[in-house]
Design an enzyme around this catalytic site. Structure first.
Site, mmCIF file in Angstrom:
data_model
loop_
_atom_site.group_PDB
_atom_site.id
_atom_site.type_symbol
_atom_site.label_atom_id
_atom_site.label_comp_id
_atom_site.label_asym_id
_atom_site.label_seq_id
_atom_site.Cartn_x
_atom_site.Cartn_y
_atom_site.Cartn_z
ATOM 1 N N GLU A 1 1.232 -0.539 -4.941
ATOM 2 C CA GLU A 1 0.157 0.648 -5.237
ATOM 3 C C GLU A 1 0.895 1.962 -5.442
ATOM 4 O O GLU A 1 1.239 2.688 -4.269
ATOM 5 C CB GLU A 1 -0.835 0.758 -4.187
ATOM 6 C CG GLU A 1 -2.172 1.469 -4.596
ATOM 7 C CD GLU A 1 -2.590 2.362 -3.517
ATOM 8 O OE1 GLU A 1 -3.165 3.385 -3.623
ATOM 9 O OE2 GLU A 1 -1.917 2.481 -2.410
ATOM 10 N N ASP B 1 0.757 -1.147 -0.122
ATOM 11 C CA ASP B 1 0.210 0.125 0.109
ATOM 12 C C ASP B 1 0.894 1.060 -0.048
ATOM 13 O O ASP B 1 1.981 1.195 0.616
ATOM 14 C CB ASP B 1 -0.840 0.077 1.151
ATOM 15 C CG ASP B 1 -2.032 1.170 1.303
ATOM 16 O OD1 ASP B 1 -2.575 1.418 0.460
ATOM 17 O OD2 ASP B 1 -1.796 1.901 2.298
#
Length: 633
Positions: free
Chosen positions: A357, A306
């Site tokens: 990401e 993330d």
């Protein structure tokens, strides 16, 4: 289960010199026998502490009974004969200024259900039956990868409103994902976290599945069962920041430890979280050990890392920042950490898939180390933003934004991409996917079906957030289960049927996935018909003669006899029409699909097609009829 490592000078030195990639085998709580006595050995890193003790059910949470011994390099440890499996515990840490806090074990493998925060001594065996899956898995750039993103606590709930157990979810979710044809699930909110509303992105237990839905063995059962169905399991993993909760990692030994000391580096103002100090070997090993815990012990097939951009740039979302030693904005320590992470993960967990990401143009995200960061895939944030911006336009104005759907082709082979429509796109007043589409309810569904078909036929692996596969009309609510009753309604069932069909074609047609990362995987036929907002391209497998033609008409205007160039003559067949009645469309009929010899769009032949409003057609050459067997005399 592996035996814990000795808590001695040699192993502690390996940790502080970044040579121990599984520090959880050294620190944390380990049931063991010492000098013939059963108990639990505790170990923790707290170099700035004045005093550390372990408190728990075994001593009535009395901080005087079991002090830990100060060891080398700022570590503390002790063997507690009274401690047993299943008992709660915390580390009671007194700082140099005399302040005392009870802390969760950073290496804890099981925790109380929130809002309680105690760690739980846990050491249970589990029998895996997925050896075949583990040997055969792989990131597979030329394999189909279709990911169903799931927030388990809100995918479904028990009748009384409480969370379903991992074992029950294994069967219910597993059967559904297999039916829908996805290759993987990606889970958010699995690692232990204190606040439901963080969706699991503010982690306190980096080595523990959340106890909201069961024990670590229940979660292992979930993974093992999905593997038995041929479904891979990916997890969202958050090595970029952690919450300020006093029971967790924040100011662990009375001051900055896991986080950078300078708030210009160590604090995210947007998220009210602390940023890991990637310059400390003990922190880097803590994070890499967490990744390996999931990949090795829980048989997880991959991690989606993330907020990578927030790690790469020192000036990410801040006006005051400290440049690196060269005066630049890149966080050199975080870059080194990400490279090490990917090198270790791919070496220690063969076949795993690590996805970034990452939302910027940072070069070489999926280039192997040492020249790149070493990820397997990167989320295609540019594709997502451009595509949604286009489809949200009133069709009257789409001609002015025609390039938005072709621009991805300019850079699509620069990285290995995942085309992701994630939870982030259906929260915070962004509307659900179908509600983003302009027009009335019918037009919205038609536009959304066209979007999905273009997503599945555009080069890149796929990810779709739960609920969007049946056109959930409202935004995602993490406090409630999905509105599954809608899936029985024909309007929503039609979209679900389409996603299932798209997954089926995607998995079985090599032209839809083999050439994802290669220029030859897509050939534009018509990329400039702005007046009609029509696009046409060929998807092809560079390694075989398999190919298909994709035609999109993205205005609510019916176009009869529209010419589309094709590479060869002969009969064609319709592989997919998003206007089919099974998917909620009108069921527009096509003329005889026989290619004419007159060239078009730079091809030798062409078809005349009836293009339904807001639709996508996929066609391929019809297979030659089988020869009849000769008659016996």
């Amino acid at each position: 289960m592996s035996e814990p490592l000795p808590l001695d000078h040699g192993h502690l030195q390996k940790l502080v010199t970044a040579d121990l990639v599984r520090p959880d085998h050294l620190l944390g709580a380990h049931p063991m026998t010492e000098n013939g006595v059963e108990g639990v050995r505790f170990g923790v890193w707290a170099p700035n502490a004045h005093h550390v003790s372990v408190v728990g059910d075994f001593n009535g949470f009395n901080g005087f009974d079991h002090p830990l011994q100060r060891l080398d390099f700022g570590f503390w440890g002790a063997f507690v004969p009274a401690a047993r499996h299943g008992q709660r515990y915390k580390f009671r840490i007194t700082a140099q200024d005399g302040r005392t806090e009870d802390k969760m074990d950073p290496y804890g493998t099981f925790f109380e259900v929130r809002p309680a925060t105690a760690s739980i001594i846990w050491n249970q065996p589990f029998t895996w039956t997925d050896d075949g899956w583990m040997r055969a898995r792989g990131p597979g750039l030329e394999r189909p990868v279709s990911i169903y993103e799931v927030h388990l606590p809100s995918w479904a709930r028990r009748d009384d409103g409480w969370f379903m157990n991992y074992r029950d979810l294994a069967h219910r979710l597993g059967d559904y994902v297999a039916y829908m044809g996805y290759t993987h699930v990606e889970l958010l909110g699995v690692m232990e976290h204190p606040f439901d509303g963080s969706w699991g992105y503010q982690v306190t237990g980096y080595y523990a599945p959340t106890s909201r839905m069961g024990s670590p063995e229940d979660f292992k059962y979930f993974v093992n069962h999905l593997h038995g169905l041929g479904i891979g399991v990916l997890l969202d993993w958050v090595p970029g920041h952690f919450p300020t909760d006093t029971a967790g990692l924040a100011h662990f030994d009375g001051g900055p430890l896991f986080e950078y000391a300078d708030p210009r580096r160590g604090f995210h103002q947007d998220w009210n979280t602390y940023i890991f100090d990637y310059g400390r070997n003990e922190v880097v090993m803590f994070l890499i050990g967490s990744a390996l815990k999931w990949l090795q012990d829980f048989h997880i097939d991959g991690l989606r890392v993330d907020a990578v951009a927030s790690m790469l740039y020192l000036d990410f979302s801040r006006t005051e920042w400290v440049p690196n030693i060269h005066g630049g904005r890149e966080n050199l320590e975080a870059i080194a950490f990400l490279k090490r992470l990917n090198e270790v993960a791919h070496h220690m967990a063969p076949g795993c898939m690590i996805i970034a990401e990452e939302s910027t143009s940072f070069p070489g995200v999926t280039t192997p180390t040492p020249f790149g960061l070493g990820f397997d895939y990167k989320w295609a944030m540019g594709w997502m933003n451009d595509s949604l911006r286009y489809f949200e336009q009133d069709p009257l104005w789409r001609a002015h934004h025609h390039h938005a759907l072709t621009f991805f082709n300019v850079y699509r082979t620069s990285e290995n991409y995942v085309l992701a429509i994630s939870h982030d796109e259906v929260v915070h007043l962004k509307k659900s996917m179908v509600a983003k589409m302009p027009g009335d309810w019918y037009a919205q569904r038609a536009g959304y079906r066209a979007f999905l078909a273009l997503m599945w036929t555009t080069p890149g692996k796929k990810l779709l957030f739960m609920g969007q596969e049946f056109a959930q009309p409202t935004e995602w609510n993490h406090d409630a289960p999905l509105p599954w009753h809608l899936a029985d309604h024909p309007d929503h069932r039609g979209v679900m049927n389409l996603v299932r069909r798209l997954n089926g074609l995607y998995r079985t047609r090599p032209d839809w996935h083999v050439g994802d990362t290669r220029e030859e995987g897509l050939l534009w036929l018509s990329a400039d018909d702005t007046e009609n907002s029509v696009y046409a391209f060929v998807r092809r497998d560079p390694d075989s003669d398999t190919w298909s033609v994709v035609v999109a008409n993205l205005t609510p205007v019916y176009r009869e006899g529209y010419p589309v160039g094709v590479p060869q003559g002969g009969p064609y067949r319709l592989l997919l029409s998003t206007d089919d009645g099974e998917y909620g469309g009108f069921g527009t009929q096509q003329p005889e699909l026989q290619a004419r010899e007159e060239g078009w769009h730079g091809q030798t032949h062409h078809l005349r097609l009836n293009l339904p409003p807001n639709s996508v057609l996929v066609l391929g050459p019809a297979p030659a009829p089988a020869l009849a067997a000769p008659e016996e005399r």
